[in-house]
Structure formats: structure tokens, C-alpha cells
Design a protein around this motif. Structure first.
Motif, PDB file in Angstrom:
ATOM      1  N   LEU A  27       0.829  -1.215   0.000  1.00 22.24           N
ATOM      2  CA  LEU A  27       0.000   0.000   0.000  1.00 22.24           C
ATOM      3  C   LEU A  27       0.860   1.259   0.000  1.00 22.24           C
ATOM      4  CD1 LEU A  27      -2.862  -0.991   2.460  1.00 22.24           C
ATOM      5  CD2 LEU A  27      -3.087  -0.548   0.003  1.00 22.24           C
ATOM      6  N   SER A  28       2.035   1.187   0.609  1.00 20.32           N
ATOM      7  CA  SER A  28       2.949   2.337   0.591  1.00 20.32           C
ATOM      8  C   SER A  28       3.401   2.626  -0.833  1.00 20.32           C
ATOM      9  CB  SER A  28       4.149   2.077   1.504  1.00 20.32           C
ATOM     10  OG  SER A  28       3.735   2.021   2.854  1.00 20.32           O
ATOM     11  N   GLY A  29       3.642   1.573  -1.618  1.00 22.07           N
ATOM     12  CA  GLY A  29       3.964   1.764  -3.035  1.00 22.07           C
ATOM     13  C   GLY A  29       2.808   2.372  -3.796  1.00 22.07           C
ATOM     14  N   THR A  36       2.426  10.617  -6.744  1.00 25.09           N
ATOM     15  CA  THR A  36       3.152  11.038  -7.944  1.00 25.09           C
ATOM     16  C   THR A  36       2.177  11.347  -9.074  1.00 25.09           C
ATOM     17  OG1 THR A  36       5.022   9.668  -7.240  1.00 25.09           O
ATOM     18  CG2 THR A  36       5.001  10.389  -9.541  1.00 25.09           C
ATOM     19  N   LEU A  37       1.164  10.496  -9.231  1.00 26.74           N
ATOM     20  CA  LEU A  37       0.128  10.731 -10.242  1.00 26.74           C
ATOM     21  C   LEU A  37      -0.651  12.002  -9.936  1.00 26.74           C
ATOM     22  CD1 LEU A  37      -1.583   9.938 -12.685  1.00 26.74           C
ATOM     23  CD2 LEU A  37      -2.826   8.357 -11.192  1.00 26.74           C
ATOM     24  N   TYR A  38      -0.994  12.206  -8.672  1.00 29.94           N
ATOM     25  CA  TYR A  38      -1.686  13.438  -8.268  1.00 29.94           C
ATOM     26  C   TYR A  38      -0.864  14.660  -8.690  1.00 29.94           C
ATOM     27  CZ  TYR A  38      -2.437  17.490  -5.360  1.00 29.94           C
ATOM     28  OH  TYR A  38      -2.591  18.782  -4.954  1.00 29.94           O
ATOM     29  N   LYS A  94      11.379   7.046  -3.801  1.00 30.16           N
ATOM     30  CA  LYS A  94      11.965   5.719  -3.624  1.00 30.16           C
ATOM     31  C   LYS A  94      10.943   4.610  -3.874  1.00 30.16           C
ATOM     32  CE  LYS A  94      13.093   4.205   0.505  1.00 30.16           C
ATOM     33  NZ  LYS A  94      13.720   4.093   1.817  1.00 30.16           N
ATOM     34  N   LEU A  95       9.687   4.816  -3.472  1.00 28.31           N
ATOM     35  CA  LEU A  95       8.661   3.773  -3.520  1.00 28.31           C
ATOM     36  C   LEU A  95       7.858   3.740  -4.823  1.00 28.31           C
ATOM     37  CD1 LEU A  95       7.235   4.221   0.095  1.00 28.31           C
ATOM     38  CD2 LEU A  95       8.579   2.266  -0.745  1.00 28.31           C
ATOM     39  N   ALA A  96       7.788   4.849  -5.532  1.00 26.84           N
ATOM     40  CA  ALA A  96       6.895   4.957  -6.692  1.00 26.84           C
ATOM     41  C   ALA A  96       7.446   4.219  -7.907  1.00 26.84           C
ATOM     42  CB  ALA A  96       6.657   6.424  -7.048  1.00 26.84           C
ATOM     43  N   ALA A 122      -2.562   1.229 -11.599  1.00 24.19           N
ATOM     44  CA  ALA A 122      -3.434   0.050 -11.654  1.00 24.19           C
ATOM     45  C   ALA A 122      -2.620  -1.225 -11.454  1.00 24.19           C
ATOM     46  CB  ALA A 122      -4.188  -0.001 -12.988  1.00 24.19           C
ATOM     47  N   ARG A 123      -1.463  -1.320 -12.085  1.00 22.57           N
ATOM     48  CA  ARG A 123      -0.613  -2.511 -11.913  1.00 22.57           C
ATOM     49  C   ARG A 123      -0.159  -2.649 -10.469  1.00 22.57           C
ATOM     50  NH1 ARG A 123       1.433  -0.476 -16.718  1.00 22.57           N
ATOM     51  NH2 ARG A 123       3.315   0.313 -15.682  1.00 22.57           N
ATOM     52  N   THR A 124       0.214  -1.540  -9.846  1.00 20.73           N
ATOM     53  CA  THR A 124       0.650  -1.575  -8.451  1.00 20.73           C
ATOM     54  C   THR A 124      -0.474  -2.091  -7.561  1.00 20.73           C
ATOM     55  OG1 THR A 124       2.231   0.232  -8.795  1.00 20.73           O
ATOM     56  CG2 THR A 124       1.518  -0.160  -6.531  1.00 20.73           C
TER      57      THR A 124
END
Length: 164
Positions: A27-29, A36-38, A94-96, A122-124
Motif C-alpha cells: 500500500l505504501s507503493g 506522484t500521479l496526483y 523511492k517507492l513509486a 493500476a498494476r501496483t
């Protein structure tokens, strides 16, 4: 005299700590991708130009507003699982799985970047279902299903703008 720090109360929600930790990491990813998308969508809202300005400006605003509201839902689910939610640019980078876009692309390229970013988010989300289902974690599955619905629908709508 020093105060003793209180020990956190043990958590027993029917999901093992190991599984809660894996789900919170996933969920952190998703939170990092979502932030990042926002930010990408808000940036494009501010900087879009060209013949489609009005429609894209308004569409991007609706999209970044939806993303903004989703951030809290994802972060609060991480907290409900007993872990801290990431909340810094350094952690998000780091996570995105989504990379930042440099400069100001043309409107059509903005749309392409957003399609790719929506699909990445969506993949994440989709990649988390195995552990979520194994842990019998319906609330997280619900969050993921809602996010998938939004990301896939938004990617479709954006892709349709690229058709000749």
C-alpha cells in the motif's frame, strides 16, 4: 523524573503481523504512485496549453481532485494495519513506480504520460491482491478494487483522446 513511554497496545485484527507488514509495504507503493500521479496531473492542469486547453484543464482538475481524496484512504488503511504511512517526497520517489515528468510537455504528450501513470498505478494495486486475498483482508481488497476501477476507467478515457 523521566516519564515511561507507553507500549503500544497489541493488535489482533485477524491478520498476522507479517501479512500486515507486507500489505502495508504494498500500500505504501500504491500511495507513492498515487501521490506522484496526483502531482503530475495537477502540474499538467496548471501548464496545459493549446486548442484542447479548456477541456483538458477541467478534466485534469477532476482527476487530480479524485487522486487527492484517494491519498487519505490509502494512507489511513496503512495506519489501520498498524504501520506508519510514508509522507515525504524522498520516500515517495523511492517507492513509486511512476517517474516524474520533467519540463512542460505538449498537451498530447501530457495525455500519454497520464495514461502510462494511470496504468502503472493500476498494476501496483493489482499486484497486491495475492497477499491481500491470502490474508483475508477484505477492507484492503475493497480499497484496491475501487482504485483499479478509477485508474482503468481514467486511462481508457485519456486513451480515447489520442484516437484519430
Amino acid at each position: 523524573m523521566k516519564e515511561k513511554k507507553a507500549k503500544p497496545m497489541a493488535m489482533d485484527i485477524g491478520i498476522s503481523e507479517a501479512n500486515r507488514k507486507k500489505i502495508a509495504a504494498g500500500l505504501s507503493g500504491l500511495l507513492a504512485d498515487s501521490y506522484t500521479l496526483y502531482l503530475m496531473t495537477h502540474n499538467f492542469h496548471w501548464n496545459v496549453t493549446g486548442p484542447q486547453f479548456n477541456s483538458l484543464h477541467n478534466m485534469f482538475m477532476a482527476q487530480y481532485t479524485e487522486q487527492w481524496n484517494a491519498l487519505d484512504i490509502i494512507a489511513e488503511r496503512i495506519r489501520a494495519l498498524g504501520f506508519p504511512a510514508p509522507g515525504t517526497y524522498k520516500e515517495f520517489v523511492k517507492l513509486a513506480s511512476i517517474k516524474e515528468v520533467e519540463g512542460v510537455p505538449k498537451a498530447t504528450d501530457m495525455i500519454r504520460h497520464l495514461v502510462s501513470a494511470q496504468e502503472a498505478a493500476a498494476r501496483t494495486a493489482r499486484n497486491l491482491f495475492d497477499i491481500v486475498n491470502e490474508a483475508n483482508d477484505q477492507p484492503t481488497a475493497d480499497v484496491l478494487t475501487q482504485r483499479l476501477d478509477v485508474h482503468e476507467k481514467t486511462a481508457w478515457m485519456l486513451r480515447s483522446l489520442l484516437e484519430e
